[in-house]
Design a protein around this motif. Structure first.
Motif, PDB file in Angstrom:
ATOM      1  N   HIS A 108       0.830  -1.216   0.000  1.00 14.84           N
ATOM      2  CA  HIS A 108       0.000   0.000   0.000  1.00 14.84           C
ATOM      3  C   HIS A 108       0.863   1.264   0.000  1.00 14.84           C
ATOM      4  O   HIS A 108       0.360   2.345  -0.294  1.00 14.84           O
TER       5      HIS A 108
ATOM      6  N   LYS B 244       2.207   0.064  -8.942  1.00 13.88           N
ATOM      7  CA  LYS B 244       1.812  -1.135  -8.212  1.00 13.88           C
ATOM      8  C   LYS B 244       1.667  -2.325  -9.154  1.00 13.88           C
ATOM      9  O   LYS B 244       2.131  -3.437  -8.862  1.00 13.88           O
TER      10      LYS B 244
ATOM     11  N   GLU C  20      -3.115  -6.896   3.849  1.00 11.89           N
ATOM     12  CA  GLU C  20      -3.362  -5.451   3.845  1.00 11.89           C
ATOM     13  C   GLU C  20      -4.643  -5.100   4.606  1.00 11.89           C
ATOM     14  O   GLU C  20      -5.599  -5.878   4.628  1.00 11.89           O
TER      15      GLU C  20
ATOM     16  N   PHE D 198      -5.240   3.252   2.804  1.00  8.07           N
ATOM     17  CA  PHE D 198      -5.347   1.896   2.287  1.00  8.07           C
ATOM     18  C   PHE D 198      -6.094   1.905   0.952  1.00  8.07           C
ATOM     19  O   PHE D 198      -6.616   2.931   0.534  1.00  8.07           O
ATOM     20  N   PHE D 199      -6.154   0.736   0.311  1.00 11.02           N
ATOM     21  CA  PHE D 199      -6.858   0.613  -0.962  1.00 11.02           C
ATOM     22  C   PHE D 199      -8.015  -0.375  -0.819  1.00 11.02           C
ATOM     23  O   PHE D 199      -7.980  -1.264   0.033  1.00 11.02           O
TER      24      PHE D 199
ATOM     25  N   TRP E 149      -7.354  -3.669  -5.345  1.00 11.78           N
ATOM     26  CA  TRP E 149      -6.382  -4.763  -5.286  1.00 11.78           C
ATOM     27  C   TRP E 149      -6.676  -5.812  -6.355  1.00 11.78           C
ATOM     28  O   TRP E 149      -5.760  -6.280  -7.045  1.00 11.78           O
TER      29      TRP E 149
END
Length: 250
Positions: free
Chosen positions: A169, A177, A198, A216-217, A222
């Protein structure tokens, strides 16, 4: 060598690495209390305002203590639950973002494996005070190599498991990424796995960290990243309501 974690080490790390936020928060709390007294705000409203402030101030610490000190995350029982130890991997890679709390633990769980550790921390890009402070106290696994996110110095199809534990992250660019995950896929053996742990940008983490959850994602992000990197599978396992384990293979 496995350094035994101290009691409440997880939450103490949060306090230490982010102490600038908590100092500012305490100053804001003092100013807020003085303002409420000066302007003679009604007791009920005062209680609500202070309650909201204290919730946002204390909840991240309580959740961090739960996740990092009481959930068993650093016991790595979840590694066995995923069946990774049964596969008897010979080559393991652990990649961090400048703060390594897991390589020695992995070594104890996979004593017969060759473990290689890489660190993609970039001093020019990762300038947050928390990361800088974390690096000063981080254990350094023997022969840890510094890398760029666009290249991992290993041969194609050479690794059984790549661990990415609360690290990726820190790569804020989606394109970067994906490029990094493509490198992870390249070094993975045909039956190899990428294990990513994560926090997510979701409701539980919003309730825990309020605006901080934007660091965060989302699960969707993701999944999109792993798909664009070429992974054929994407499986999520929840480890506490606040953390997800993604197991992906090529």
């Amino acid at each position: 060598m496995v350094k035994k974690r101290k009691k409440f080490q997880g939450v103490l790390n949060i306090l230490s690495f982010n102490r600038h936020f908590y100092v500012i928060g305490l100053l804001v709390l003092v100013i807020l209390i003085v303002a409420l007294i000066i302007f003679k705000i009604p007791t009920v409203i005062t209680g609500i305002i202070l309650g909201v402030f204290l919730y946002g101030f204390l909840m991240p610490l309580l959740v961090s203590a739960y996740v990092y000190d009481f959930s068993g995350y650093y016991d790595f029982a979840w590694v066995e639950e995923l069946g990774l130890k049964k596969e008897n991997p010979q080559q393991i890679v652990n990649i961090n973002a400048g703060f390594d709390e897991t390589s020695f633990i992995l070594e104890s769980h996979f004593p017969k494996a060759n473990i290689q550790v890489f660190d993609f921390y970039n001093a020019k890009q990762h300038t947050e005070p928390a990361i800088v402070r974390a690096r000063k106290v981080s254990l350094v696994y023997p022969n840890t190599q510094k890398i760029q996110t666009n290249y991992i110095p290993l041969e194609d199809n050479s690794v059984a498991i790549v661990f990415l534990l609360s690290a990726v992250h820190e790569i804020r660019s989606h394109a970067e990424k994906v490029l990094f995950l493509k490198e992870c896929k390249r070094i993975c053996a045909p039956n190899g796995k990428i294990i990513t742990v994560e926090h997510l940008r979701d409701i539980p983490n919003f309730l825990a960290f309020s605006i901080g959850f934007t660091h965060f994602f989302s699960r969707k992000t993701w999944k999109k990243a792993f798909k664009e990197a070429g992974f054929a599978t994407f499986k999520e396992t929840k480890f506490t309501p606040f953390m997800s384990i993604f197991c992906c293979s090529s």
